[in-house]
Every structure is written in C-alpha cells, then in structure tokens.
Design a protein around this motif. Structure first.
Motif, PDB file in Angstrom:
ATOM      1  N   UNK A 338     -25.801  -4.794 -28.869  1.00 34.86           N
ATOM      2  CA  UNK A 338     -26.588  -5.516 -29.882  1.00 34.86           C
ATOM      3  C   UNK A 338     -26.070  -5.099 -31.253  1.00 34.86           C
ATOM      4  N   UNK A 339     -25.283  -5.942 -31.940  1.00 38.01           N
ATOM      5  CA  UNK A 339     -24.665  -5.541 -33.200  1.00 38.01           C
ATOM      6  C   UNK A 339     -25.646  -5.553 -34.372  1.00 38.01           C
ATOM      7  N   UNK A 340     -25.383  -4.687 -35.333  1.00 37.57           N
ATOM      8  CA  UNK A 340     -26.178  -4.678 -36.549  1.00 37.57           C
ATOM      9  C   UNK A 340     -25.842  -5.910 -37.393  1.00 37.57           C
ATOM     10  N   UNK A 341     -26.853  -6.568 -37.966  1.00 43.46           N
ATOM     11  CA  UNK A 341     -26.589  -7.754 -38.775  1.00 43.46           C
ATOM     12  C   UNK A 341     -26.111  -7.419 -40.182  1.00 43.46           C
ATOM     13  N   UNK A 342     -26.196  -6.118 -40.579  1.00 41.36           N
ATOM     14  CA  UNK A 342     -25.853  -5.788 -41.966  1.00 41.36           C
ATOM     15  C   UNK A 342     -25.502  -4.310 -42.102  1.00 41.36           C
ATOM     16  N   UNK A 343     -24.854  -3.976 -43.222  1.00 36.71           N
ATOM     17  CA  UNK A 343     -24.656  -2.580 -43.598  1.00 36.71           C
ATOM     18  C   UNK A 343     -25.988  -2.033 -44.125  1.00 36.71           C
ATOM     19  N   UNK A 344     -26.153  -0.716 -44.031  1.00 32.26           N
ATOM     20  CA  UNK A 344     -27.338  -0.122 -44.635  1.00 32.26           C
ATOM     21  C   UNK A 344     -27.792   1.125 -43.913  1.00 32.26           C
ATOM     22  N   UNK A 345     -29.089   1.356 -43.983  1.00 33.12           N
ATOM     23  CA  UNK A 345     -29.706   2.526 -43.355  1.00 33.12           C
ATOM     24  C   UNK A 345     -30.897   2.063 -42.514  1.00 33.12           C
ATOM     25  N   UNK A 346     -31.082   2.686 -41.360  1.00 33.48           N
ATOM     26  CA  UNK A 346     -32.218   2.346 -40.500  1.00 33.48           C
ATOM     27  C   UNK A 346     -33.488   2.936 -41.119  1.00 33.48           C
ATOM     28  N   UNK A 347     -34.351   2.053 -41.618  1.00 33.73           N
ATOM     29  CA  UNK A 347     -35.584   2.497 -42.280  1.00 33.73           C
ATOM     30  C   UNK A 347     -36.762   2.554 -41.321  1.00 33.73           C
ATOM     31  N   UNK A 348     -36.727   1.760 -40.259  1.00 32.29           N
ATOM     32  CA  UNK A 348     -37.828   1.746 -39.284  1.00 32.29           C
ATOM     33  C   UNK A 348     -37.322   1.140 -37.976  1.00 32.29           C
ATOM     34  N   UNK A 349     -37.926   1.572 -36.877  1.00 34.58           N
ATOM     35  CA  UNK A 349     -37.645   0.994 -35.556  1.00 34.58           C
ATOM     36  C   UNK A 349     -38.992   0.739 -34.902  1.00 34.58           C
ATOM     37  N   UNK A 350     -39.256  -0.498 -34.537  1.00 34.92           N
ATOM     38  CA  UNK A 350     -40.544  -0.892 -33.969  1.00 34.92           C
ATOM     39  C   UNK A 350     -40.574  -0.553 -32.481  1.00 34.92           C
ATOM     40  N   UNK A 351     -41.209   0.578 -32.162  1.00 32.88           N
ATOM     41  CA  UNK A 351     -41.241   1.049 -30.775  1.00 32.88           C
ATOM     42  C   UNK A 351     -41.929   0.059 -29.850  1.00 32.88           C
TER      43      UNK A 351
END
Length: 443
Positions: A338-351
């Motif tokens: 599952x590729x990331x759609x953008x550059x950046x930082x992971x701010x949250x992950x919806x468990x």
C-alpha cells in the motif's frame, strides 16, 4: 420484594442493597423479570451510576449466576490478565508464557474476536493442531503440570452477564461505566484468578475513546477487585494506533514468537514488559518493581519464556515447531503493498479503521457466526512520527483473494487510515497511567 420498587429506588438515585441486586440478577437470569424492566433499571444506572460497593455486589451476583472455576488445587498465586480490546494486540500470547516461566500459574480463559478487535483464541488456532477446548480436569491438570493453559471461555460462565450485555446493546446502555466494569470483572472473577492485571485501552481503536473515561473505567474495576479481596492493577495504554505492526491471526502469532525471542517491535515489547512486571509483583515473585523488571528481562533473554510457549503448544496438541519455524503458520497467497500518497510525516494512524479493514479481508468477523481466514491481515511499515516518501509502502496486505476492484478498495481503505502531514509529528505515548487501590499514578 418487587422489581418496580428496585427500579424506582435507582431512578431516584438510591443505593441498592446486596439483596436487591441478587433478586434482580437471579430473577432476570431465570426469566422471571422481563427485558423491559431490566432495561428501565439499566437506564437508571446509566444516568445515576453506582457506588463501588453496589458495583461489586452486582459483579458478584453475576458471578454466582453460573459456573465458577475453582483453581484452589493449583499451588501458588494465580494471576490473570485482561485487555479491554484493541488492534494488533498480541500481549496474551507473550505474557502467558512469560509469566508462567516466572513460576506464576496462568490458568487463562480467552475469547474470540468480533468486529475490529482480535481474539486470543482465534490467534492460537492459527497454530497447526492447537486445541482451544479442554475439559475442566484437563485444564487444571495442565496448569499443575506446566504452569500454563489458555482455553476458550466456558459457555456456563456468567450467563447473567451475557443476557444483560445483549440487552444493553439494544437499549443504548452499553457505555455505563459500572455496567462495563461489572461485566468485565464478573468473567475474570468467575475464572478463578487470585489477582488480576487489566490492560485498559484508550483512544481511537479502543472502546473507551478518551483518557478520562478510561481512567474512570479502570478505577471502577480496581474498586471491584478491592471490595471483594482480589488484588487488581490496571494499566491504561494507547490504542490510537495499533499496538504492534501485525494485524491478523497468523501474523500476530509470528510477531509474538519474535517478541519472545527478543526481536519483537519496540512498543509491543515495552507494554508486555510493563504488564508482566505487575503480574510478577502480584504473583509474589519479586519484592519491588526493579526486581520484577529484572526477572522479566532475564526470562526473555534466556529463552525460558519461549520454551514455555513451546510447552503450551505441545500440551494443547499443536505443532511446537512453529516457535522455531514460524513459516509453518498459515500463509496468505498474495501480498499487496500500500504506497504512501505523499511525502511527509505520519501524524496519526486510525487503529479502528485498520481493524475493520483486516476484518473485511477475512481476519475477523462481523457476527459471531462468520468464518475467519487465519492467514490474512495487514502488516504495517510505519508508525506515528515516522517520515515517509510518496510511493513508499505504508503497509502490506496479506490476501487470499485476487479481485482487482476489491484489492484496490482495500488498499484505499488502508492508506486512508494514515494521516500524513508536512510538519513533523511527535511519537505517541504508549502508557498513560497505572491504577491501583492506592489511586492513579500518571506516567
């Protein structure tokens, strides 16, 4: 004694006696008190609450409604652990052998998964040949012989709780703290443990979404334990993002094995060490937290905890070779990044969203009757606070079906569970507080 008088008393904020609560629970379990009257009482509790004594009396009334497991023939302090449910939560598979290796008997009854949360029994069934059903005699004898057994919950435990929970589910009274606390603790007490460690989840993927509500629930359960003489400790932990990177039955067994080898993910390992520390203290195998931590670390490093897992698997008919050869576990036919759609930082992950996606893949069940696929699930490659590049895998789906539209939908759901920002994001706090009979200690 009349049911309507008990409802009236609780409606007006009164404190019910042991006799009134016994009358209510016994009558409802027998079918003498109709659903509409228990619904009225539950709503009165929802709005007016219960005292610690009331909640403890309610809990014991539900315990007495069915079978109680007698562990007195097993020497030592029997310590049980309960989690309020989460995603990627593999702690029981690690804690049970780890604590048993410390010489503390672990006689555990666990449940199956439903909805977005996984079940320990389903995970154990991913081990080839593992049998989760045991007679009472087999269960007790196994704990006496190897210090450990993990089996499916008896259908005769706390029938009042099962009936009351089903009623609460359709009368908007599930969220009542006293009713939640008594529901959880009645099952633990009926299972026979001398002491109980509770892992109370808080956050997006937990039943309790706010820290304040999680603390209230933890305090209520510790108060129940204190009232009835069972030493109880609650640890409040983060479930905004999945605890471990693996979501799915065989995947989580593999992760548990890696953790017992000292090669597990940092957050899962940290939480297991914390919960094991409290279980070791309650079990009387250490004098203080420092000594308990040292013992837990030694058992992981020496391989004794992993050896205890092998003993458990062998004793319950499973293929113990999986502890050294995890490739013997069920494997999915397809792996889809599952590729990331953008550059950046992971701010949250919806468990919760990821737990539901894993369920849709087949790793969980929407209803109790649904079959599950033990091999499928999700493996996460990023946690909150990690940097990511566009196109870099956020996760990998383990699937046993190959339908392009379905695969695309699952990938889209998984990617949507990640919030990516340009600004750096802090790591999530893992452990918020510890609740004992002496109060709440925030960490």
């Amino acid at each position: 004694m009349r049911t309507v008088d008990i409802i009236h008393k609780k409606r007006d904020g009164g404190e019910l006696t042991k006799e009134e609560l016994d009358f209510l629970i016994e009558g409802y379990t027998r079918g003498d008190i109709p659903d509409y009257q228990l619904s009225a009482w539950a709503m009165a509790v929802f709005f007016n609450g219960m005292t610690a004594r009331e909640t403890a009396e309610l809990t014991m009334a539900m315990v007495r409604s069915g079978e109680q497991v007698d562990l007195s023939s097993i020497p030592g302090v029997k310590v049980d652990k309960h989690s309020t449910g989460g995603v990627g939560d593999t702690t029981t598979l690690i804690l049970a052998p780890l604590v048993a290796a410390a010489g503390i008997p672990v006689a555990k009854m666990s449940g199956r998964g439903l909805g977005h949360t996984g079940g320990t029994i389903d995970k154990l069934e991913a081990i080839p040949g593992f049998e989760v059903e045991r007679t009472k005699e087999q269960f007790l004898n196994q704990v006496k012989e190897i210090g450990l057994a993990v089996v499916g919950q008896s259908g005769n435990l706390t029938p009042a709780d099962k009936k009351l929970y089903a009623l609460r589910d359709v009368t908007a009274t599930v969220e009542s703290i006293p009713l939640i606390a008594s529901s959880i603790m009645s099952k633990k007490i009926a299972s026979g443990a001398d002491a109980i460690v509770l892992d109370v989840k808080t956050g997006r993927g937990a039943f309790m979404k706010s820290l304040e509500d999680s603390v209230r629930l933890a305090k209520a359960m510790v108060e129940i334990g204190t009232e009835i003489g069972r030493e109880t400790v609650a640890v409040i932990t983060n479930m905004d993002e999945p605890l471990g990177p693996s979501i799915g039955n065989a995947l989580e067994v593999r992760e548990a094995i890696e953790t017992l080898k000292g090669q597990g993910p940092a957050e899962l390992t940290e939480l297991c060490r914390e919960l094991a520390k409290h279980m070791v203290l309650l079990g009387g195998k250490a004098q203080d937290e420092t000594e308990a931590k040292q013992l837990v670390a030694q058992l992981l490093k020496s391989g004794e905890a992993l050896e205890k897992l092998k003993q458990l698997i062998k004793a319950q008919g499973g293929d113990a070779r999986v502890a050294d050869e995890p490739d013997r576990l069920p494997e999915a036919a397809y792996r889809v990044p599952v590729p990331s759609p953008a550059d950046g930082c992971i701010a949250a992950i919806d468990a919760e969203a990821l737990g539901v996606t894993a369920m849709l893949l087949g790793a969980g069940r929407a209803t109790k009757e649904d079959p599950i696929d033990l091999a499928v699930g999700i493996k996460l490659f990023k946690r909150v606070g990690d940097a990511v590049k566009a196109g870099e895998p956020l996760a990998e789906l383990y699937m046993n079906r190959n339908e392009p539209a379905d695969t695309a939908r699952m990938c889209e759901r998984t990617a949507a569970a990640f919030t990516i920002t340009e600004a750096p994001a802090p790591r999530s706090k893992l452990i918020y507080a510890v609740v004992t009979r002496n109060g709440v200690r925030y960490l």
